[in-house]
Every structure is written in C-alpha cells, then in structure tokens.
Design a protein around this motif. Structure first.
Motif, short mmCIF file in Angstrom:
data_model
loop_
_atom_site.label_atom_id
_atom_site.label_comp_id
_atom_site.label_asym_id
_atom_site.label_seq_id
_atom_site.Cartn_x
_atom_site.Cartn_y
_atom_site.Cartn_z
N THR A 1 0.76 -1.21 0.12
CA THR A 1 0.08 -0.04 0.08
C THR A 1 1.10 1.14 0.04
O THR A 1 0.59 2.30 -0.72
CB THR A 1 -0.88 0.10 1.27
OG1 THR A 1 -1.71 -1.22 1.14
CG2 THR A 1 -1.87 1.19 1.15
N ALA A 2 2.10 1.30 0.66
CA ALA A 2 2.97 2.38 0.84
C ALA A 2 3.52 2.44 -0.40
O ALA A 2 3.76 3.70 -1.10
CB ALA A 2 3.88 2.27 2.02
N THR A 3 3.93 1.44 -1.28
CA THR A 3 4.39 1.66 -2.45
C THR A 3 3.32 2.17 -3.60
O THR A 3 3.66 3.08 -4.49
CB THR A 3 4.86 0.00 -3.26
OG1 THR A 3 5.59 -0.37 -2.13
CG2 THR A 3 5.46 0.19 -4.60
N LEU A 4 2.08 1.79 -3.31
CA LEU A 4 0.80 2.23 -4.23
C LEU A 4 0.91 3.81 -4.23
O LEU A 4 0.57 5.03 -4.89
CB LEU A 4 -0.19 1.57 -4.08
CG LEU A 4 -0.16 0.03 -4.45
CD1 LEU A 4 -1.58 -0.52 -3.97
CD2 LEU A 4 -0.56 0.16 -6.00
N MET A 5 1.16 4.30 -2.95
CA MET A 5 1.03 5.68 -2.55
C MET A 5 1.98 6.51 -3.26
O MET A 5 1.92 7.65 -3.73
CB MET A 5 1.43 5.79 -0.80
CG MET A 5 -0.07 5.65 0.03
SD MET A 5 0.52 6.07 1.69
CE MET A 5 -0.54 5.02 2.37
N ILE A 6 3.37 5.99 -3.33
CA ILE A 6 4.46 6.65 -3.69
C ILE A 6 4.16 6.65 -5.28
O ILE A 6 4.29 7.88 -5.96
CB ILE A 6 5.66 5.72 -3.60
CG1 ILE A 6 6.10 5.96 -1.99
CG2 ILE A 6 7.00 6.46 -4.37
CD1 ILE A 6 7.02 4.79 -1.76
N VAL A 7 3.68 5.66 -5.81
CA VAL A 7 3.42 5.63 -7.38
C VAL A 7 2.20 6.83 -7.63
O VAL A 7 2.65 7.76 -8.48
CB VAL A 7 2.94 4.28 -7.86
CG1 VAL A 7 2.62 4.31 -9.22
CG2 VAL A 7 4.28 3.20 -7.69
N ALA A 8 1.28 6.59 -6.83
CA ALA A 8 -0.03 7.57 -6.97
C ALA A 8 0.44 8.88 -7.02
O ALA A 8 0.00 9.80 -7.87
CB ALA A 8 -1.19 7.04 -6.00
N GLY A 9 1.23 9.34 -5.80
CA GLY A 9 1.66 10.74 -5.71
C GLY A 9 2.51 11.28 -6.83
O GLY A 9 2.22 12.37 -7.33
#
Lengths: 124, 144
Positions: free
Chosen positions: B37-45
C-alpha cells in the motif's frame, strides 16, 4: 493468533485519530458527491441512451456512470479506512492497522488509474 | 549535601524517545499489505505530480490557476509520496516513529484535500444561491 498491540502514547493516538477523522470526512464528501452525480447521469443515460439508440449509444452513456461508480467506491474505501484507523486509535490492535491499509490500497489504486487516464488523455 | 532537583527537561524527552523508538510486531502478510500500500501511495503521488506539471505547462493558464492547481494537487501528492516512504520504512523496521510520521503526512494530505472539497462545495452552493436570488430579483422586477 495472539492480539498484537501497537505501543502508542497519547500523541501517537491523537495523530491516528486526526487522520481517521479526515479520512472519514473526505470519504463522506466523496460518497455524497459521487452518489449525486451517479444519480444525475443515470437519469441522463436513460434519456440519452433512448435518443442515441443502439449499443453504441448505451456504451457512451455508461462511461460517466462507471467513472462515478469508481469514484463512489473510492469514497467508500476512504471512509472505511478512516473507521479502521479510529478503531486502531481506540484499541491499539494491529489487526485494525492491516484492515485500514487493505482499504487504503483500493483508494490509491483508483488514484493511479485516474492519473494514468489523465496522462493518456493529455497525450492525445 | 544538597540534592540536585531532577531536570524537568530531561524526563519528557527520555520518555518520548523510549516510546517512539518502540517497535511493533507484524506478521509477513501484514508487512506485505502495508508495504504494498505504501508503494502504491508513492506511485500514485508521483503520477499525480506528473499530471499536475503537464497540465500546468500544456494548458498555459493564468499564474493564479497554476498556483491553485499546484497547491491542491502538488502539495497533496507530495505529502502522499512522503507518507509512502515513511510507511514503507515503518513496515520494514516495525518502527512506531516511522509509522506515526507517515500517518501525520497522510493527515496533512487528506486535510488539504478535505478543506479544498468543502470550499468547492461551499462556493458551488453560494453560486447556486446567487443564481436563485438573481432569478428572484428578476421576477420581483417584473411584478413591480
């Protein structure tokens, strides 16, 4: 499985509570807005689909409905993540941490999809 | 022999250090969920920042428009990326400090987003009210 606890002091609990509150606020607003738009576009879809006629007409009218449906889902997941973090702040149980992140995963997947679509739209 | 009074400034920081250097235990599945989920946050941001920059450059809107878009999407996305890195670190090390840091950054992101949404709704309702009043004033003028 033993209940694992998160060692939080008062500041930590407050930090998680604040995040939980704003996740619930944003989620609720998004649900309300997406729900209204979904309702409006469903009505337009019925009228527009009848006017355009055929499967192409229906597809065109379905696109914004699907879009608002996805936005509604994101709002629901955001609110649910806020609820789990609220539980985490109260009980300090790590299971709530996992549940919150599972909900947040959907939120950010949808953000990625929206960003990719916007990039694709911009490049055409 | 005089006794030295305990240093009131030392105790809170020692307590805080002890608390925030605390670790929490995660099983492998939980670690994967948080980390992914943290990785997805980075990608989304990062993607959102990219979209914001491209929009600002390509549309060529006024400086005010660009600043508003940068403030909303840019700031929110930057905090989400930062939160993603903190939370990845928290998942890897089981650090409460990193977890809370990530949550604080996420709080700022959602606070800005929430306030922006509330302002947009408020402005929309105000415009609707002005529209209704405008229509009302027109009708009053017709009746006189």
């Amino acid at each position: 499985m033993a209940d694992l606890k998160l060692p939080l002091d008062h500041d930590g609990t407050e930090a998680i509570s604040r995040l939980a509150r704003w996740l619930r606020i944003v989620g609720t607003i998004q649900i309300a807005l997406a729900g209204m738009c979904l309702l409006l576009f469903s009505v337009f879809a019925l009228i527009g689909g009848a006017m355009l006629g055929g499967s192409v007409g229906m597809l065109i009218t379905l696109i914004p409905i699907i879009g608002f449906g996805v936005w509604l889902l994101q709002g629901l997941r955001t609110q649910a993540a806020g609820e789990q973090l609220k539980n985490l702040a109260e009980a300090h149980d790590i299971d709530y941490l996992e549940l919150a992140f599972t909900r947040l995963r959907i939120v950010f997947i949808i953000d990625i999809i929206i960003a990719v679509l916007r990039l694709a739209n911009g490049s055409f | 022999m005089t006794e030295q009074a305990p240093n009131p400034y030392a105790s809170p920081s020692e307590d805080a250090q002890r608390q925030h250097s605390a670790k929490f235990m995660l099983d492998e599945d939980q670690r994967k969920v948080i980390s992914s989920t943290a990785t997805l946050m980075i990608v989304a941001g990062i993607l959102q920042i990219l979209v914001t920059v491209i929009d600002a450059v390509s549309t060529g809107g006024s400086t005010t428009d660009i600043m508003i878009e940068a403030a909303l999407f840019g700031v929110v996305s930057a905090f989400i990326v930062s939160a993603g890195f903190s939370l990845r670190s928290a998942a890897a090390q089981g650090s409460v400090d990193a977890l809370l840091s990530g949550f604080r950054q996420l709080y700022v992101a959602f606070l800005v987003k929430g306030v922006a949404m509330l302002l947009a709704i408020g402005l929309g309702l105000l415009m609707l009210l002005l529209l209704v009043l405008g229509v009302g004033a027109d009708l009053t003028g017709l009746l006189d």
